[in-house]
Scaffold this motif. Structure first.
Motif, PDB file in Angstrom:
ATOM      1  N   HIS A 461      29.781  37.444  64.600  1.00 11.25           N
ATOM      2  CA  HIS A 461      30.650  38.314  63.808  1.00 11.25           C
ATOM      3  C   HIS A 461      31.952  38.636  64.528  1.00 11.25           C
ATOM      4  CE1 HIS A 461      28.233  40.794  66.478  1.00 11.25           C
ATOM      5  NE2 HIS A 461      29.157  41.732  66.394  1.00 11.25           N
ATOM      6  N   LEU A 462      32.039  38.321  65.825  1.00  5.74           N
ATOM      7  CA  LEU A 462      33.264  38.587  66.577  1.00  5.74           C
ATOM      8  C   LEU A 462      34.224  37.410  66.455  1.00  5.74           C
ATOM      9  CD1 LEU A 462      31.796  40.070  69.891  1.00  5.74           C
ATOM     10  CD2 LEU A 462      32.530  41.301  67.846  1.00  5.74           C
ATOM     11  N   ASP A 463      35.506  37.681  66.613  1.00  7.99           N
ATOM     12  CA  ASP A 463      36.484  36.588  66.620  1.00  7.99           C
ATOM     13  C   ASP A 463      37.649  36.953  67.529  1.00  7.99           C
ATOM     14  OD1 ASP A 463      37.960  38.477  65.151  1.00  7.99           O
ATOM     15  OD2 ASP A 463      37.441  37.550  63.229  1.00  7.99           O
ATOM     16  N   GLY A 464      38.474  35.973  67.801  1.00  3.33           N
ATOM     17  CA  GLY A 464      39.690  36.191  68.574  1.00  3.33           C
ATOM     18  C   GLY A 464      39.433  36.809  69.932  1.00  3.33           C
ATOM     19  N   GLU A 465      40.171  37.895  70.226  1.00  8.32           N
ATOM     20  CA  GLU A 465      40.073  38.544  71.526  1.00  8.32           C
ATOM     21  C   GLU A 465      38.662  39.070  71.788  1.00  8.32           C
ATOM     22  OE1 GLU A 465      42.987  41.520  72.143  1.00  8.32           O
ATOM     23  OE2 GLU A 465      44.696  40.183  71.856  1.00  8.32           O
ATOM     24  N   ASP A 466      37.984  39.540  70.724  1.00  5.55           N
ATOM     25  CA  ASP A 466      36.632  40.068  70.917  1.00  5.55           C
ATOM     26  C   ASP A 466      35.673  38.981  71.394  1.00  5.55           C
ATOM     27  OD1 ASP A 466      37.424  42.584  70.152  1.00  5.55           O
ATOM     28  OD2 ASP A 466      36.869  42.316  68.052  1.00  5.55           O
ATOM     29  N   GLN A 467      35.821  37.763  70.862  1.00  2.00           N
ATOM     30  CA  GLN A 467      34.986  36.655  71.327  1.00  2.00           C
ATOM     31  C   GLN A 467      35.278  36.328  72.783  1.00  2.00           C
ATOM     32  OE1 GLN A 467      32.590  34.546  70.639  1.00  2.00           O
ATOM     33  NE2 GLN A 467      32.029  35.034  68.533  1.00  2.00           N
ATOM     34  N   ALA A 468      36.545  36.359  73.151  1.00  2.00           N
ATOM     35  CA  ALA A 468      36.928  36.080  74.541  1.00  2.00           C
ATOM     36  C   ALA A 468      36.353  37.135  75.485  1.00  2.00           C
ATOM     37  CB  ALA A 468      38.449  36.025  74.654  1.00  2.00           C
ATOM     38  N   GLU A 469      36.402  38.418  75.059  1.00  2.00           N
ATOM     39  CA  GLU A 469      35.832  39.483  75.886  1.00  2.00           C
ATOM     40  C   GLU A 469      34.324  39.321  76.006  1.00  2.00           C
ATOM     41  OE1 GLU A 469      36.961  43.326  74.515  1.00  2.00           O
ATOM     42  OE2 GLU A 469      39.114  42.957  74.702  1.00  2.00           O
ATOM     43  N   ALA A 470      33.678  38.908  74.912  1.00  2.00           N
ATOM     44  CA  ALA A 470      32.233  38.696  74.955  1.00  2.00           C
ATOM     45  C   ALA A 470      31.878  37.568  75.917  1.00  2.00           C
ATOM     46  CB  ALA A 470      31.713  38.388  73.555  1.00  2.00           C
ATOM     47  N   ALA A 471      32.658  36.505  75.918  1.00  2.00           N
ATOM     48  CA  ALA A 471      32.410  35.399  76.845  1.00  2.00           C
ATOM     49  C   ALA A 471      32.558  35.848  78.290  1.00  2.00           C
ATOM     50  CB  ALA A 471      33.357  34.246  76.532  1.00  2.00           C
ATOM     51  N   THR A 472      33.543  36.699  78.552  1.00  2.00           N
ATOM     52  CA  THR A 472      33.730  37.236  79.904  1.00  2.00           C
ATOM     53  C   THR A 472      32.539  38.093  80.312  1.00  2.00           C
ATOM     54  OG1 THR A 472      36.135  37.227  79.634  1.00  2.00           O
ATOM     55  CG2 THR A 472      35.228  38.648  81.356  1.00  2.00           C
ATOM     56  N   LEU A 473      32.056  38.917  79.373  1.00  2.00           N
ATOM     57  CA  LEU A 473      30.886  39.755  79.652  1.00  2.00           C
ATOM     58  C   LEU A 473      29.665  38.892  79.928  1.00  2.00           C
ATOM     59  CD1 LEU A 473      29.445  42.482  79.764  1.00  2.00           C
ATOM     60  CD2 LEU A 473      29.239  42.394  77.259  1.00  2.00           C
ATOM     61  N   ILE A 474      29.476  37.837  79.161  1.00  2.00           N
ATOM     62  CA  ILE A 474      28.332  36.948  79.365  1.00  2.00           C
ATOM     63  C   ILE A 474      28.405  36.278  80.733  1.00  2.00           C
ATOM     64  CG2 ILE A 474      27.377  34.731  78.592  1.00  2.00           C
ATOM     65  CD1 ILE A 474      27.919  35.741  75.699  1.00  2.00           C
ATOM     66  N   THR A 475      29.600  35.895  81.147  1.00  2.00           N
ATOM     67  CA  THR A 475      29.772  35.308  82.483  1.00  2.00           C
ATOM     68  C   THR A 475      29.315  36.294  83.553  1.00  2.00           C
ATOM     69  OG1 THR A 475      31.625  33.949  81.732  1.00  2.00           O
ATOM     70  CG2 THR A 475      31.449  34.359  84.101  1.00  2.00           C
ATOM     71  N   ARG A 476      29.708  37.549  83.403  1.00  2.00           N
ATOM     72  CA  ARG A 476      29.324  38.561  84.396  1.00  2.00           C
ATOM     73  C   ARG A 476      27.820  38.823  84.380  1.00  2.00           C
ATOM     74  NH1 ARG A 476      32.145  42.734  82.774  1.00  2.00           N
ATOM     75  NH2 ARG A 476      30.501  44.162  82.129  1.00  2.00           N
ATOM     76  N   ILE A 477      27.253  38.908  83.178  1.00  2.00           N
ATOM     77  CA  ILE A 477      25.816  39.155  83.079  1.00  2.00           C
ATOM     78  C   ILE A 477      25.039  38.016  83.752  1.00  2.00           C
ATOM     79  CG2 ILE A 477      23.864  39.275  81.470  1.00  2.00           C
ATOM     80  CD1 ILE A 477      25.704  40.771  79.532  1.00  2.00           C
ATOM     81  N   ARG A 478      25.443  36.779  83.495  1.00  2.00           N
ATOM     82  CA  ARG A 478      24.728  35.654  84.106  1.00  2.00           C
ATOM     83  C   ARG A 478      24.812  35.713  85.628  1.00  2.00           C
ATOM     84  NH1 ARG A 478      25.759  30.046  80.894  1.00  2.00           N
ATOM     85  NH2 ARG A 478      27.864  30.306  81.752  1.00  2.00           N
ATOM     86  N   ALA A 479      25.988  36.014  86.136  1.00  2.00           N
ATOM     87  CA  ALA A 479      26.155  36.051  87.593  1.00  2.00           C
ATOM     88  C   ALA A 479      25.306  37.149  88.227  1.00  2.00           C
ATOM     89  CB  ALA A 479      27.633  36.258  87.935  1.00  2.00           C
ATOM     90  N   GLU A 480      25.219  38.309  87.557  1.00  2.00           N
ATOM     91  CA  GLU A 480      24.513  39.450  88.146  1.00  2.00           C
ATOM     92  C   GLU A 480      23.027  39.431  87.858  1.00  2.00           C
ATOM     93  OE1 GLU A 480      26.438  42.907  86.623  1.00  2.00           O
ATOM     94  OE2 GLU A 480      28.273  42.621  87.803  1.00  2.00           O
ATOM     95  N   ARG A 481      22.619  38.953  86.682  1.00  2.00           N
ATOM     96  CA  ARG A 481      21.246  39.108  86.248  1.00  2.00           C
ATOM     97  C   ARG A 481      20.341  37.915  86.554  1.00  2.00           C
ATOM     98  NH1 ARG A 481      20.372  44.344  86.001  1.00  2.00           N
ATOM     99  NH2 ARG A 481      21.501  45.429  84.361  1.00  2.00           N
ATOM    100  N   ILE A 482      20.877  36.705  86.531  1.00  2.00           N
ATOM    101  CA  ILE A 482      20.007  35.543  86.713  1.00  2.00           C
ATOM    102  C   ILE A 482      19.235  35.594  88.040  1.00  2.00           C
ATOM    103  CG2 ILE A 482      20.049  33.053  87.143  1.00  2.00           C
ATOM    104  CD1 ILE A 482      21.944  32.795  84.759  1.00  2.00           C
TER     105      ILE A 482
END
Length: 493
Positions: A461-482
């Motif tokens: 449901h996200l698009d544009g800048e919101d999708q980009a921010e979500a991708a950045t958040l996912i990158t951080r979650i993977r780095a910290e949580r995996i």
């Protein structure tokens, strides 16, 4: 309200929330800190009274295939949803029962297994006297000698300050139409309008300030259950102790670990008054007068036996559940902040980065000064950086199957708010997480997929800048949580 609900909200599902304090590993920490004999066993039977939508029961069942975990609730919608999740996850050791404890007969109670643990979260101060009596009757009949009871409740005098606010909600919601949640939303606007006039007898409590903060995302389901019950009655700790006495229950300590340490809770003058009281309810009342919290999480035992608390603490095993910082985390307590000096923190953090560690080993790592084991545990657990470990970390099909089923259920229902959890055999319970963390953990390509692809899949449901921010958040979650998920057996190593 429906007739069968005894004045309690029944038309609005309760909040979807995992309660980690109800997990046996956490209860073992409380008992160790208090110097009370108790430890989780390979096979146990647990009952959650007022299980709501069953998340905690299902998580514990998935993490512990050898345990029998039961949930009891008066609301058939809750029970149906909980059982549906158990069936989807293949949790054959989870069971749910629709029951009214005010009317449950002794014979019906005796069909339950003998119980090692009974948990009661947020029920006691919302229900009628007949339901309370049913709870005590069940505890007396089915809780084993040596068994534990966890009870979380709104406590006096702190929550009593909201008596006028609760009564105001009842009156205003009574004038509105629709579901309980719709009536709460209508009442909320009027509460805010009235509060703006600074009524002399409407105290500015933390709860009122929370309601007035328009930046807060309010959970109307929680507010409906909190404020629209006909039996809203915060309780004094000593009255809860007296009510549970017929079931032969004795107070062990607080599930909020640092509350068991008066030095971290009370200033010198308060401590003098506290220490002048006899041990037991009187001292707990002084805490309840002084501490800035309105909810207690108490642990009781049926047959209290003492042991050396240091030896009991030393036997505990804990593991990091978040990326550990370079400097000691700071635990905010009423008298300031509790932390570990660098000479203590650095070797302890280094060991925890390697994997699960016994508290005995951790506190013997610093060369100059060893930390008090209770304070060490209170700081590490209270800041949310460690969880208790009961088993060797490994990926189990039962936990993996449940985590996938929970994700699928939230996709179907649209639930995104609340406190979710990933079932883990190692911690014999759930690792609390946000919805997006849970969603990522069950993706088969979590390690390889581009963050943009994961964002598009999970948050379409996200698009544009919101999708980009979500991708950045996912990158951080993977780095910290995996690394953490691998260490707790949630992902292959």
């Amino acid at each position: 309200m429906t007739v069968w609900s005894h004045g309690y909200v029944a038309d609005s599902p309760y909040t979807f929330s995992y309660q980690p304090a109800q997990a046996p590993g956490h209860l073992a920490m409380v008992c160790a800190m208090a110097g009370v004999v108790w430890a989780p066993q390979p096979r146990m039977a647990m009952l959650d009274i007022g299980c709501g939508r069953g998340l905690t029961v299902n998580v514990l069942a998935a993490a512990n295939p050898g345990w029998h975990v039961l949930g009891l609730d008066y609301n058939p919608a809750h029970i149906a949803e909980a059982q549906e999740l158990a069936d989807a996850a293949g949790c054959a050791n989870a069971g749910f029962c629709e029951a009214d404890l005010a009317e449950m007969t002794d014979a019906e109670m005796d069909r339950l297994p003998e119980l090692d643990i009974v948990t009661i979260h947020g029920v006691w101060t919302w229900v009628a006297d007949a339901v309370r009596a049913g709870i005590v009757r069940l505890l007396a009949r089915r809780l084993k000698p040596g068994g534990l009871c966890y009870i979380g409740y709104n406590v006096q005098p702190a929550f009593g300050a909201d008596a006028a606010l609760q009564r105001l909600f009842m009156h205003l919601a009574g004038q509105a139409r629709g579901s309980s949640r719709a009536r709460v939303e209508a009442a909320l606007e009027q509460v805010r309008a009235l509060a703006a006039t600074n009524p002399a007898q409407l105290p500015s409590t933390p709860m009122l300030r929370y309601l007035l903060d328009k930046e807060q995302r309010l959970d109307t389901a929680y507010l409906a259950h909190e404020f629209l019950t006909a039996h809203w009655r915060p309780a004094f700790h000593e009255d809860v102790c007296a009510a549970l006495a017929p079931a032969k229950l004795e107070f062990v300590g607080s599930a909020t670990l640092h509350e068991n340490m008066p030095d971290l809770q009370l200033d010198a003058a308060q401590r003098a008054t506290h220490d002048g009281m006899p041990p037991g309810p009187a001292r707990e009342f002084i805490k309840d007068l002084c501490l800035p919290r309105a909810f207690r999480r108490d642990v009781f035992i049926r047959g209290l036996r003492r042991t050396d608390h240091v030896e009991a603490l030393d036997r505990l095993v804990i593991a990091a559940c978040r990326a550990l910082p370079e400097e000691s985390p700071k635990l905010s307590v009423p008298v300031g902040e509790a932390e570990l000096v660098p000479a203590m923190w650095q070797p302890i953090a280094a060991a925890l980065r390697e994997g699960p560690q016994s508290l005995h080993r951790l506190r013997h790592l610093p060369e100059e000064r060893r930390p008090n084991p209770a304070e060490l545990l209170a700081v590490l657990q209270g800041t949310g950086f460690v969880v208790p470990v009961l088993r060797e970390p490994q990926v189990t099909e039962e936990a993996q199957r449940f985590n996938r089923a929970l994700f699928a259920a939230t996709l179907a229902s649209g639930d995104r708010e609340g406190q979710f959890a990933l079932a883990s055999s190692a911690i014999a319970g759930g690792l609390p997480c946000a919805w997006l963390e849970m969603a990522l953990a069950v993706q088969p390509d979590i390690l390889d997929a581009a963050p943009e692809a994961l964002a598009a899949r999970l948050l379409p449901h996200l698009d544009g800048e919101d999708q980009a921010e979500a991708a950045t958040l996912i990158t951080r979650i993977r780095a910290e949580r995996i690394p953490v998920w691998r260490g707790l057996g949630l992902l292959p190593g």
